[in-house]
Design an enzyme around this catalytic site. Structure first.
Site, PDB file in Angstrom:
ATOM      1  N   ASP A  32      -1.411  -0.984   6.043  1.00  0.00           N
ATOM      2  CA  ASP A  32      -1.569  -0.373   7.369  1.00  0.00           C
ATOM      3  C   ASP A  32      -2.991  -0.500   7.894  1.00  0.00           C
ATOM      4  O   ASP A  32      -3.304   0.047   8.947  1.00  0.00           O
ATOM      5  CB  ASP A  32      -1.174   1.105   7.328  1.00  0.00           C
ATOM      6  N   ASP A  37      -0.247   5.067   1.013  1.00  0.00           N
ATOM      7  CA  ASP A  37      -0.481   5.980   2.135  1.00  0.00           C
ATOM      8  C   ASP A  37      -0.497   5.216   3.457  1.00  0.00           C
ATOM      9  O   ASP A  37      -1.207   4.220   3.604  1.00  0.00           O
ATOM     10  CB  ASP A  37      -1.805   6.727   1.944  1.00  0.00           C
ATOM     11  N   LYS A  93      -9.744  -2.577  -2.961  1.00  0.00           N
ATOM     12  CA  LYS A  93      -9.669  -3.207  -1.634  1.00  0.00           C
ATOM     13  C   LYS A  93     -10.890  -2.833  -0.798  1.00  0.00           C
ATOM     14  O   LYS A  93     -11.329  -1.685  -0.863  1.00  0.00           O
ATOM     15  CB  LYS A  93      -8.410  -2.728  -0.908  1.00  0.00           C
ATOM     16  N   ASP A 116       0.856  -1.180   0.000  1.00  0.00           N
ATOM     17  CA  ASP A 116       0.000   0.000   0.000  1.00  0.00           C
ATOM     18  C   ASP A 116       0.900   1.241   0.000  1.00  0.00           C
ATOM     19  O   ASP A 116       2.104   1.158   0.286  1.00  0.00           O
ATOM     20  CB  ASP A 116      -0.903  -0.032   1.242  1.00  0.00           C
TER      21      ASP A 116
END
Length: 276
Positions: free
Chosen positions: A207, A13, A182, A11
């Site tokens: 995250d 961010d 996602k 990922d």
């Protein structure tokens, strides 16, 4: 690490960058993968930007990622629809990320009897365009959404995003969309197809438990949760599933750091043996 990982999905961010600043270790990890010639893709649910835009944004943060190694929900949506209906037509709400991806996938963009209504993210949702989408869906167009995120961040605070507008359209049409991004593992499977990779040899770094980790598990990937974004240890305990690894940050995946950690574990083990 429990199994050898030859390819990586990560990922963006909260993993590589935070508020457009590189997270410590992120640039070094990307460089490590490039030097070792490990296939990788940087993923994002954001469908606003093209890979070229995102590559430039990362470069400004000090992270060098070629545009061909970025995979967005817009690209995944275009790949899915190209497989479903090659040469089809679509009415699109969104910005350059999704319109460019759909154009390059061979789709005709039209507001007259399209095969699909495709809803992506934009900072300027038009009431007129949403009304047109509702009428086209009621007339038989299939409803596709790039990603389910209901809000997106801004300097002034949260903004309504794709998922919120999709809910509005669903309320008006009674039609649920198919959501590609996602936590749909479709996003990861299309990324694996782009890399020509196998799930058993691929790791996913994220995250968020509710998108990155659960989708990674469902796609059969080695899941790594980092604590530089949304999730913390208490967040992990809220879910009935767990990632394979929990790390403080991507810096823990740098080879020098891993060797240091291994040496420390060996020293600790030797001390315990000596004390017996």
């Amino acid at each position: 690490m429990e199994r050898d990982v030859d390819c990586w999905l990560t990922d963006m961010d909260g993993v590589l960058v935070h508020e457009n600043k590189a997270i410590p270790g992120a640039a070094e990890l990307i460089n490590q993968w490039r030097e070792k010639k490990k296939p990788f893709l940087v993923l994002t649910n954001n469908s606003i930007y093209t890979p070229r835009d995102l590559s430039a944004r990362l470069a400004r943060s000090g992270i060098e990622v070629p545009e061909e190694q970025l995979w967005t929900s817009a690209l995944a949506t275009a790949a899915f629809l190209k497989d479903q209906s090659p040469g089809g037509s679509a009415f699109i709400i969104g910005e350059a990320g999704i319109t460019t991806a759909m154009h390059e996938a061979g789709f005709v963009m039209t507001d007259t009897d399209p095969d699909y209504v495709v809803l992506g993210e934009t900072r300027t949702y038009s009431f007129e365009a949403i009304t047109r989408a509702i009428r086209l869906i009621n007339a038989g167009a299939r409803f596709i959404v790039t990603n389910p995120d209901v809000t997106s961040p801004s300097q002034e605070g949260p903004l309504p995003a794709t998922g919120a507008v999709a809910a509005l359209i669903t309320s008006a049409t009674k039609r649920e969309p198919y959501v590609v991004g996602k936590p749909n593992p479709m996003m990861f499977r299309s990324a694996l197809n782009k890399l020509g990779a196998h799930s058993m040899r691929t790791g996913m770094i994220g995250d968020r438990m509710d998108t990155d980790v659960v989708a990674g598990i469902e796609a059969g990937l080695h899941t790594v949760l980092v604590l530089t974004g949304i999730a913390d240890h208490s967040e992990v305990e809220r879910y009935p599933f767990r990632p394979k690894e929990i790390l403080d940050s991507v810096a823990d995946l740098l080879e020098d750091n891993q060797q240091t950690q291994s040496a420390k574990k060996e020293q600790d083990s030797n001390k315990k043996s000596d004390s017996k």
